[in-house]
Design a protein around this motif. Sequence first.
Motif, PDB file in Angstrom:
ATOM      1  N   ALA A  76       7.452   5.285   6.077  1.00  0.00           N
ATOM      2  CA  ALA A  76       7.083   3.920   5.712  1.00  0.00           C
ATOM      3  C   ALA A  76       5.563   3.799   5.676  1.00  0.00           C
ATOM      4  CB  ALA A  76       7.663   2.917   6.706  1.00  0.00           C
ATOM      5  N   ILE A  77       5.080   2.913   4.805  1.00  0.00           N
ATOM      6  CA  ILE A  77       3.640   2.654   4.682  1.00  0.00           C
ATOM      7  C   ILE A  77       3.417   1.157   4.829  1.00  0.00           C
ATOM      8  CG2 ILE A  77       1.588   2.861   3.247  1.00  0.00           C
ATOM      9  CD1 ILE A  77       3.098   5.050   1.657  1.00  0.00           C
ATOM     10  N   LEU A  78       2.636   0.766   5.834  1.00  0.00           N
ATOM     11  CA  LEU A  78       2.257  -0.625   6.052  1.00  0.00           C
ATOM     12  C   LEU A  78       0.814  -0.788   5.606  1.00  0.00           C
ATOM     13  CD1 LEU A  78       2.871  -3.449   7.331  1.00  0.00           C
ATOM     14  CD2 LEU A  78       1.926  -2.528   9.457  1.00  0.00           C
ATOM     15  N   VAL A  79       0.551  -1.772   4.758  1.00  0.00           N
ATOM     16  CA  VAL A  79      -0.799  -1.919   4.216  1.00  0.00           C
ATOM     17  C   VAL A  79      -1.178  -3.389   4.134  1.00  0.00           C
ATOM     18  CG1 VAL A  79       0.155  -1.805   1.874  1.00  0.00           C
ATOM     19  CG2 VAL A  79      -2.289  -1.436   2.203  1.00  0.00           C
ATOM     20  N   ASN A  80      -2.439  -3.671   4.409  1.00  0.00           N
ATOM     21  CA  ASN A  80      -2.940  -5.039   4.269  1.00  0.00           C
ATOM     22  C   ASN A  80      -4.222  -5.060   3.453  1.00  0.00           C
ATOM     23  OD1 ASN A  80      -4.437  -4.107   6.988  1.00  0.00           O
ATOM     24  ND2 ASN A  80      -5.635  -5.758   6.046  1.00  0.00           N
ATOM     25  N   SER A  81      -4.507  -6.193   2.848  1.00  0.00           N
ATOM     26  CA  SER A  81      -5.788  -6.423   2.190  1.00  0.00           C
ATOM     27  C   SER A  81      -6.493  -7.559   2.912  1.00  0.00           C
ATOM     28  CB  SER A  81      -5.586  -6.781   0.708  1.00  0.00           C
ATOM     29  OG  SER A  81      -4.832  -7.975   0.583  1.00  0.00           O
ATOM     30  N   GLY A  82      -7.809  -7.684   2.665  1.00  0.00           N
ATOM     31  CA  GLY A  82      -8.583  -8.762   3.269  1.00  0.00           C
ATOM     32  C   GLY A  82      -9.401  -8.354   4.468  1.00  0.00           C
ATOM     33  N   ASN A  83      -8.999  -7.284   5.146  1.00  0.00           N
ATOM     34  CA  ASN A  83      -9.721  -6.789   6.313  1.00  0.00           C
ATOM     35  C   ASN A  83      -9.538  -5.287   6.375  1.00  0.00           C
ATOM     36  OD1 ASN A  83     -10.384  -5.980   9.081  1.00  0.00           O
ATOM     37  ND2 ASN A  83     -10.438  -8.158   9.557  1.00  0.00           N
ATOM     38  N   VAL A 116      -0.424   3.540   8.275  1.00  0.00           N
ATOM     39  CA  VAL A 116      -1.067   2.230   8.248  1.00  0.00           C
ATOM     40  C   VAL A 116      -2.325   2.330   7.394  1.00  0.00           C
ATOM     41  CG1 VAL A 116      -2.001   0.338   9.625  1.00  0.00           C
ATOM     42  CG2 VAL A 116      -0.235   1.819  10.592  1.00  0.00           C
ATOM     43  N   CYS A 117      -2.473   1.425   6.434  1.00  0.00           N
ATOM     44  CA  CYS A 117      -3.648   1.421   5.559  1.00  0.00           C
ATOM     45  C   CYS A 117      -4.189  -0.003   5.449  1.00  0.00           C
ATOM     46  CB  CYS A 117      -3.290   1.941   4.172  1.00  0.00           C
ATOM     47  SG  CYS A 117      -2.687   3.650   4.146  1.00  0.00           S
ATOM     48  N   SER A 118      -5.494  -0.122   5.340  1.00  0.00           N
ATOM     49  CA  SER A 118      -6.135  -1.433   5.230  1.00  0.00           C
ATOM     50  C   SER A 118      -7.256  -1.376   4.210  1.00  0.00           C
ATOM     51  CB  SER A 118      -6.724  -1.863   6.587  1.00  0.00           C
ATOM     52  OG  SER A 118      -5.720  -1.964   7.577  1.00  0.00           O
ATOM     53  N   THR A 119      -7.566  -2.533   3.635  1.00  0.00           N
ATOM     54  CA  THR A 119      -8.688  -2.630   2.715  1.00  0.00           C
ATOM     55  C   THR A 119      -9.255  -4.039   2.790  1.00  0.00           C
ATOM     56  OG1 THR A 119      -9.404  -2.392   0.406  1.00  0.00           O
ATOM     57  CG2 THR A 119      -7.182  -3.239   0.769  1.00  0.00           C
ATOM     58  N   GLY A 120     -10.565  -4.155   2.705  1.00  0.00           N
ATOM     59  CA  GLY A 120     -11.199  -5.465   2.795  1.00  0.00           C
ATOM     60  C   GLY A 120     -12.567  -5.372   3.424  1.00  0.00           C
ATOM     61  N   VAL A 121     -12.943  -6.385   4.152  1.00  0.00           N
ATOM     62  CA  VAL A 121     -14.277  -6.476   4.744  1.00  0.00           C
ATOM     63  C   VAL A 121     -14.402  -5.541   5.942  1.00  0.00           C
ATOM     64  CG1 VAL A 121     -15.968  -8.034   5.767  1.00  0.00           C
ATOM     65  CG2 VAL A 121     -14.445  -8.852   3.978  1.00  0.00           C
TER      66      VAL A 121
END
Length: 419
Positions: A76-83, A116-121
């Motif tokens: 599974a891959i959990l990802v968020n944007s914004g931070n 876990v992946c994230s993108t943003g500030v």
Amino acid sequence: MASPFRRTSGGVCAPKGFIANAVSAGIKNPDAERLDLALIYSENPCVAAGTFTTNRIKAAPVRVSQAHLRDRDIQAILVNSGNANACTGVEGIQDARLTARTVAKQLGLRQAQVAVCSTGVIGLPMPMVRITPQLEPLVEGLDRKKGSDVAQAIMTSDTTQKEIAISMRINDYKVKIGACAKGAGMICPSMATMLCFITTDANIGKTSLDKAVHDAVENSFNRITIDGDMSTNDSVVVLANGQSGMPRIKHNSKEYRLFRESLEFIMLEMAKALVRDGERVTKFVTVKVQGAKTYNDAKKVAEAVANSALVKSSWNGNDPNWGRIIHAVGYSRAMIREELIDIHIGSKAACIGGMEASTPMDELRKRVAKDKFQITIDLHLGEAEYTVYTSDMSPEYIDFNRSEYAYWKQARKDGLTKQ
């Protein structure tokens, strides 16, 4: 020659056994309703492979996902944007692990089976008070029809969502590969901020998948640049669950070569989409260097030209300034001989033998005025070549990137920063 595969719909949910979902957690702005938290899940065990940023400053989710990928196969891959959850210290690592652990428990997986992946500030703690309550509905809403929602949820400065899926025959078995990606700024070779998630129902072993992913990334995401900046969060994760029913692909077989070709096609399409959607860009430019003495020399020249702010600015102004191109060739540290260098803009010669060609300036200007064109640089020293996909640089790019104050203002309201 006919293509061995055809495009289909579904994005990351196109291959058998994959489901997804995306929800709004208000990560950057609690009043916004845009999707910003997503999950991709294989209902069956996977073989996984990935590549990550080579920046020495690595975001917490990159460090966690790298460790998980070494420990066992991701499902599974959990990802968020914004931070970005980058430069957030021990707390950032703990937050990334907590989200992985929470999702894993709900899916009946081990924590290490969730990337876990994230993108943003960069530099802001994660607003866990808004993220954690959304993890349960995120899992509960998993569905075969949510692939496009994931592509939408991972966008930051992107103006369009980026997804693709293809179907092909490997012997008598139908195999699908699906993907989504994000990225518009901080794009530079060596895992040019970009994320890409790829799913497939092909049956392939860990060693073969690792090799195929490494080769495909080298010929796609490592060949793009928009602004010469490399992110702290770049990640490409590929999941293969074998649900096509086909026998295991043998390494270096014709089946393996077809799979690798298809994977590279998917990645290159996503990589080019990132450049086309670059922050306030107006042109897609292919820089091809040929006739170099070595592969590394060709790469040095192509990247020097593709990353030159002067060159990119001239393209934005429809100025066929080959002098800026050749000066970048000169400082690239590649082996060159000035009197042998030819430069073409489109099909027209701008420089022959290191000097001005006879092509009228108006003809060259017409080529540079197009929204898509190729620069070909021939060093006439050997057989090596290299291609980079890049863009122009506009005044609007600078204006767009002048301030992220609004994000910090919200973070202060959340009690995440004192600034």
